[in-house]
Scaffold this motif. Structure first.
Motif, short mmCIF file in Angstrom:
data_model
loop_
_atom_site.label_atom_id
_atom_site.label_comp_id
_atom_site.label_asym_id
_atom_site.label_seq_id
_atom_site.Cartn_x
_atom_site.Cartn_y
_atom_site.Cartn_z
N GLY A 186 -8.71 7.92 11.35
CA GLY A 186 -9.50 7.20 10.35
C GLY A 186 -9.26 7.71 8.95
N TRP A 187 -9.13 9.03 8.82
CA TRP A 187 -8.87 9.60 7.49
C TRP A 187 -7.51 9.17 6.95
CZ3 TRP A 187 -5.45 13.83 6.11
CH2 TRP A 187 -5.59 14.25 4.79
N ILE A 188 -6.50 9.08 7.81
CA ILE A 188 -5.18 8.60 7.37
C ILE A 188 -5.25 7.15 6.90
CG2 ILE A 188 -2.84 8.08 8.17
CD1 ILE A 188 -3.03 10.54 9.96
N LEU A 189 -6.03 6.33 7.60
CA LEU A 189 -6.20 4.94 7.18
C LEU A 189 -6.90 4.86 5.83
CD1 LEU A 189 -7.21 3.21 10.55
CD2 LEU A 189 -5.02 3.09 9.37
N ILE A 190 -7.90 5.71 5.61
CA ILE A 190 -8.58 5.72 4.30
C ILE A 190 -7.62 6.13 3.20
CG2 ILE A 190 -10.38 6.86 2.96
CD1 ILE A 190 -12.08 6.97 5.47
N CYS A 191 -6.79 7.14 3.47
CA CYS A 191 -5.82 7.57 2.45
C CYS A 191 -4.80 6.47 2.14
CB CYS A 191 -5.10 8.83 2.93
SG CYS A 191 -6.15 10.29 3.04
N SER A 192 -4.44 5.69 3.16
CA SER A 192 -3.44 4.65 2.93
C SER A 192 -3.95 3.53 2.04
CB SER A 192 -2.98 4.07 4.28
OG SER A 192 -4.04 3.39 4.92
N THR A 193 -5.26 3.34 1.99
CA THR A 193 -5.79 2.26 1.15
C THR A 193 -5.72 2.59 -0.34
OG1 THR A 193 -8.04 3.17 1.35
CG2 THR A 193 -7.36 1.51 2.96
N VAL A 235 -3.24 3.73 -2.01
CA VAL A 235 -1.95 3.34 -2.59
C VAL A 235 -1.61 1.88 -2.29
CG1 VAL A 235 -1.06 5.68 -2.49
CG2 VAL A 235 -0.76 4.18 -0.52
N THR A 236 -2.53 1.17 -1.66
CA THR A 236 -2.30 -0.24 -1.36
C THR A 236 -2.84 -1.10 -2.49
OG1 THR A 236 -2.55 0.26 1.00
CG2 THR A 236 -2.68 -2.04 0.35
N GLU A 237 -2.03 -2.07 -2.91
CA GLU A 237 -2.43 -2.91 -4.04
C GLU A 237 -3.38 -4.03 -3.64
OE1 GLU A 237 0.73 -2.34 -3.29
OE2 GLU A 237 1.53 -1.10 -4.93
N ASN A 288 0.78 -15.20 -7.33
CA ASN A 288 -0.14 -14.33 -6.59
C ASN A 288 -0.61 -13.21 -7.50
OD1 ASN A 288 0.30 -15.84 -4.21
ND2 ASN A 288 2.14 -14.64 -3.74
N TYR A 289 -1.91 -12.99 -7.47
CA TYR A 289 -2.52 -11.93 -8.27
C TYR A 289 -3.32 -11.02 -7.33
CZ TYR A 289 -1.43 -15.06 -12.16
OH TYR A 289 -0.77 -15.89 -13.06
N TYR A 290 -3.10 -9.74 -7.47
CA TYR A 290 -3.80 -8.77 -6.62
C TYR A 290 -4.01 -7.50 -7.42
CZ TYR A 290 1.19 -7.86 -5.84
OH TYR A 290 2.54 -7.67 -6.02
N SER A 291 -4.99 -6.72 -7.01
CA SER A 291 -5.37 -5.52 -7.76
C SER A 291 -5.99 -4.51 -6.81
CB SER A 291 -6.34 -5.86 -8.89
OG SER A 291 -7.53 -6.40 -8.36
N ASN A 292 -6.12 -3.28 -7.29
CA ASN A 292 -6.77 -2.22 -6.55
C ASN A 292 -7.55 -1.34 -7.53
OD1 ASN A 292 -4.73 -0.87 -7.83
ND2 ASN A 292 -3.83 0.01 -5.99
N LEU A 293 -7.76 -0.09 -7.19
CA LEU A 293 -8.54 0.80 -8.05
C LEU A 293 -7.82 1.22 -9.32
CD1 LEU A 293 -10.00 3.18 -5.30
CD2 LEU A 293 -11.25 1.42 -6.56
N PHE A 344 -11.30 -13.98 -6.78
CA PHE A 344 -10.45 -13.29 -5.83
C PHE A 344 -11.07 -13.32 -4.44
CE2 PHE A 344 -9.21 -11.57 -9.90
CZ PHE A 344 -7.85 -11.38 -9.80
N GLU A 345 -10.24 -12.98 -3.46
CA GLU A 345 -10.68 -12.88 -2.08
C GLU A 345 -10.49 -11.45 -1.58
OE1 GLU A 345 -8.67 -15.75 0.27
OE2 GLU A 345 -9.37 -17.47 -0.90
N LEU A 346 -11.03 -11.19 -0.40
CA LEU A 346 -10.93 -9.85 0.18
C LEU A 346 -9.49 -9.56 0.59
CD1 LEU A 346 -14.11 -9.85 2.47
CD2 LEU A 346 -13.89 -9.00 0.13
N GLY A 347 -9.01 -8.38 0.17
CA GLY A 347 -7.65 -8.00 0.49
C GLY A 347 -7.55 -7.22 1.80
N ALA A 348 -6.33 -6.94 2.22
CA ALA A 348 -6.10 -6.24 3.49
C ALA A 348 -6.57 -4.80 3.44
CB ALA A 348 -4.62 -6.30 3.84
#
Length: 267
Positions: free
Chosen positions: A21-28, A30-32, A48-53, A160-164
């Motif tokens: 679970g911690w690895i999955l949290i870390c992967s988010t 760097v995900t756009e 397409n427009y997308y964003s993250n933190l 916007f919509e919910l991203g992966a």
């Protein structure tokens, strides 16, 4: 010995669950694709427009994408600052939870005595749980903001919509929380064994008025109280007095019978 082996395998399973679970949290981080939006009615001119933190990105159907970091930290909203802080804190807590779990688990034999290992494992479980809850707050808060902006009819900007990344973060947070909860339960059970052991209760007894004998009742029955009426008690007392008087009379009659022949012979 068998119980210790079972606990060791349970700790290994909880550690692997929390680590995944911690690895999955870390992967988010760097995900756009935290938020996603598609603009255009014609397929060839779709954007397409997308964003993250950390950045905003845009791409078209030709495969060309361009990302731009947020220009100034002071110009960002409080919502984005809090989400960044919680995400980083979640990663840090997960890292230290992994370190403490590796030290305190029974299979590594690094912590020392059994009590010390159990305390370290309990601390690792609490640290993992804090990491999971921080991550769950970030993804839930972000998803709620995206949903509220999307359904708001007065929101005139691009929707916007919910991203992966949000779904990956929710899954990772659930894994961390569930694994840390099981680890915390077994650690507390080892630290306080007396509270989790059932004490054998002695079944209640009762005494009858006639026989004065004690009988054992089953454990599921309720205690019974026998009340003896005063008349019955006075009857027993009178009966005992009469019996004692009768014994005295028989003894006196026997003595008198043995004394009379002696007096006759003397005369």
């Amino acid at each position: 010995m068998r119980q210790r082996t079972v606990l060791m395998y349970v700790e290994i399973g909880c550690f692997l669950t929390c680590l995944s679970g911690w690895i999955l949290i870390c992967s988010t981080l760097v995900t756009e694709y935290w938020t996603f939006s598609e603009v255009g009615s014609v397929v060839l001119t779709t954007g397409n427009y997308y964003s993250n933190l950390w950045m905003d990105c845009a791409s078209d159907t030709t495969g060309v994408s361009n990302c731009k970091y947020y220009p100034s930290m002071m110009d960002l909203s409080v919502f984005l600052h809090v989400c960044r802080a919680l995400a980083v804190v979640s990663v840090i807590f997960g890292f230290w939870g992994s370190v403490l779990a590796l030290i305190g688990m029974k299979c590594t034999k690094i912590g020392g005595s059994e009590l010390t290992n159990t305390r370290i494992t309990f601390a690792a479980a609490l640290t993992y749980m804090a990491s999971g809850f921080c991550g769950m707050i970030v993804y839930s808060w972000w998803g709620n903001k995206v949903r509220s902006d999307f359904v708001d009819p007065y929101y005139l900007e691009q929707k916007f919509e919910l991203g992966a990344a949000l779904f990956i973060g929710w899954g990772g947070s659930c894994l961390v929380i569930s694994g840390s909860a099981v680890m915390c339960y077994f650690s507390v059970r080892m630290l306080f064994p007396k509270r989790f052991t059932m004490k054998s209760r002695r079944p209640p007894t009762y005494m009858t008025g006639h026989t004065r004998r004690t009988y054992m009742l089953p454990g599921s029955s309720r205690p019974t109280t026998v009340i003896i009426s005063p008349s019955h008690q006075s009857y027993r007392a009178n009966r005992g007095n009469r019996a004692s008087r009768g014994r005295r009379g028989t003894q006196e009659s026997k003595i008198s019978r043995t004394v009379r022949p002696l007096m006759d012979s003397s005369v």
